[in-house]
Design an enzyme around this catalytic site. Structure first.
Site, PDB file in Angstrom:
ATOM      1  CG  ASP A  60      -1.932   1.069   1.257  1.00  0.00           C
ATOM      2  OD1 ASP A  60      -2.777   1.058   0.351  1.00  0.00           O
ATOM      3  OD2 ASP A  60      -1.910   1.933   2.161  1.00  0.00           O
ATOM      4  CD  GLU A  68      -2.054   2.232  -3.607  1.00  0.00           C
ATOM      5  OE1 GLU A  68      -3.152   2.758  -3.795  1.00  0.00           O
ATOM      6  OE2 GLU A  68      -1.421   2.390  -2.550  1.00  0.00           O
TER       7      GLU A  68
END
Ligand code: NOJ
Length: 543
Positions: free
Chosen positions: A209, A267
């Site tokens: 993330d 990401e």
């Protein structure tokens, strides 16, 4: 699949809160996911990426982790996680977990200790605590905005030194998500240990993330203007895509030397796909999401450009390109394509549903024909639209509730899945669902579409099966464009396979390149070697 399974893998994203609820509390859970693994195996995907299921106060749907080694009780237990991994492996599916290294929850024990111990606490160096600017420190340390709206700094409420000395802490997202300070050796060591914890449990990889956010520019310099960044934005910012992040990933990659066949997916929102390629150099991560592709309009030349630039960017570093159309942060692509181009990724109008679904199906066949790895977000195989009319009082997206709420419409793609035509929450569970489901959900359910020729679910099943059988799909790092393609048509070939995409609304006559394998809208008669490619349709051909 190649021996490096991830190079052409189709990876299905599960948002645990909204997939399947085994205990009737209205929230999905790990046993629910486990019970539906055979569905995913039959769908034909290779791996499942689970959004966070760690212990969390759920201020941001689990992207606010309070204990990285525990499963949130809403989702189950560590034993449930173990059982899920084991069952997935028995079915030939890989499991990828989300890891959230940019920030923790404000309920994480480190942060709580840092608050309790005051400004001199060594725990404060694990986060970004700083005195404010202005005479009494009443202004935040710099002018950074939170991506969820409002300032990226919150002043500590109960500093024992007294209000005038109270420090501020940095949170690029919600105030409940304080950013870690990656200059701290303890933060480095902790995450290496967390990685090993889950790898030992059998996880096949991690989706990282905010992978581009860990390192902030030296001195945390102010930006000097407002309107700084939106979710999935790609402007150059002092808190994103700093060169220092790469050293972290080189260290992480070395951990995998002890765990063969495991992968990392970044990401990372970067200004260009070329910058994204830096994350997947041979000694760093394996894949990086391609958000530029996700954001591309349904237009032949724009698509060709992004396909070429993505493949060109990845080739020199030897990493596979990735393709994605939907995820838990953006409007589902059936609704995106139902609205005018340029409507963004937080859309509040349903648009022309029929057109949107037709284009979504065509876009999916295009995506699945490209070389590299593809990501499918739960429910897109049912052609689900975004739920654009959720009442404000049920919305849980933290960015909806903050300041300008610029990106706060993510609940619309997180509405729990329909499994059956009727029943409590359409088979999601026995006790309702945490977000209300629209009445159209029954007819879109897995039950309603199974075995129905032409349904979106059967289209995905056929496509994924063909992708496994035809070597030209997914493999390699290039496509050969057919330069005689009519205007508005994309046409490329590889290894005994061709893909034609009509992005216009009108049918276009083409010389049939071979035998039809699959069409995104109905059958396609070929007469005298020619075929009328219907509008907004993709056709796969065997040469
Ligand atoms: C990206 C995640 O996909 C999103 O859901 C989350 O809100 C932010 N990172 C912050 O963790």
């Amino acid at each position: 699949m190649s021996t490096e399974w991830w190079r052409d893998a189709v990876i299905y994203q599960v948002y645990p809160r909204s997939f399947a609820d085994s205990d009737g509390d209205g929230t999905g859970d790990l046993p629910g996911i486990r019970s539906r693994l055979p569905y995913l195996r039959d769908l034909g995907v290779d791996a499942v990426w689970l959004s966070p299921f760690y212990a969390s106060p759920q201020a941001d749907g689990g992207y606010d982790v309070s204990d990285y080694r525990a499963v949130d009780p809403r989702y189950g237990t560590l034993d449930d996680a173990r059982a899920l991994i084991t069952s997935a492996h028995e079915l030939g599916l890989k499991i990828i977990a989300d890891i959230v290294p940019n920030h923790s929850s404000d309920q994480h024990v480190w942060f709580q200790q840092a608050l309790a111990e005051g400004p001199d606490s060594p725990m404060r160096s694990r986060y970004h605590f700083l005195p404010g600017r202005g005479e009494n420190g009443e202004e935040p340390p710099n002018d950074w905005d939170s991506i969820f709206g409002g300032p990226a700094w919150t002043r500590v409420p109960d500093d024992p030194e007294g209000r005038e000395n109270a420090q501020w802490y940095l949170h690029l997202f919600a105030p409940e998500q304080p950013d870690f300070n990656w200059n701290s050796p303890e933060v480095h060591a902790e995450f290496l240990d967390i990685l090993r914890f889950w790898l030992d449990l059998g996880i096949d990889g991690f989706r990282i993330d905010v992978a581009h956010g860990l390192v902030k520019a030296e001195g945390l310099p102010s930006i000097g203007h407002a309107e700084q960044l939106h979710l999935l934005g790609n402007d150059v910012m002092p808190f994103f895509d700093q060169d220092g992040v790469h050293e972290i990933y080189r260290t992480w990659r070395r951990v995998l030397a002890d765990y063969p066949d495991r992968i990392f997916v970044a990401e990372a929102w970067t200004p260009t796909v070329a910058r994204s390629a830096n994350y997947v150099r041979p000694d760093e991560l394996h894949q990086a999401f391609n958000f530029e592709y996700l954001d591309t309009a349904w237009d032949a030349s724009a698509l060709r450009k992004v396909i070429d630039s993505s493949l060109d960017a990845m080739r020199p570093v030897g990493a596979p390109a990735t393709w994605v159309l939907s995820n838990h942060d953006v409007t589902r692509h059936a609704t995106r394509f139902a609205n005018p181009p340029g409507s963004g990724t937080q859309i509040r109008t349903p648009g022309d549903r029929e057109l949107g679904l037709r284009r979504a199906r065509a876009a999916t066949l295009l995506m699945l024909a490209l070389p590299g790895s593809a990501y499918v977000y739960q429910g897109e195989e049912l052609g689900l639209p975004d739920v654009t009319d959720l009442p404000d009082e049920v919305r849980q997206d933290p960015s909806f509730h903050r300041a300008s709420g610029q990106d706060g419409f993510r609940d619309g793609c997180r509405v729990p899945l329909p499994w059956t035509r009727s029943g409590s929450s359409y088979g999601f569970g026995d006790g309702g669902s945490w977000l209300p489901q629209p009445s159209s959900w029954g007819e879109l359910s897995v039950e309603a579409q199974t075995g129905i020729s032409g349904s979106t679910l059967e289209l995905y099943r056929s496509a994924l099966n063909i992708r496994r059988e035809v070597p030209g799909l997914g493999a390699g790092d290039a496509v050969t464009w057919h330069d005689e393609a009519p205007a508005g048509v994309l046409w490329f070939e590889r290894d005994g396979f061709a893909c034609t995409v009509n992005t216009t609304k009108e049918p276009v006559r083409i010389a049939a390149p071979g035998r039809v394998l699959l069409s995104s809208s109905g059958t396609l008669p070929v007469t005298d070697g020619s075929a009328d490619l219907p509008g907004d349709t993709t056709v796969w051909w065997e040469l």
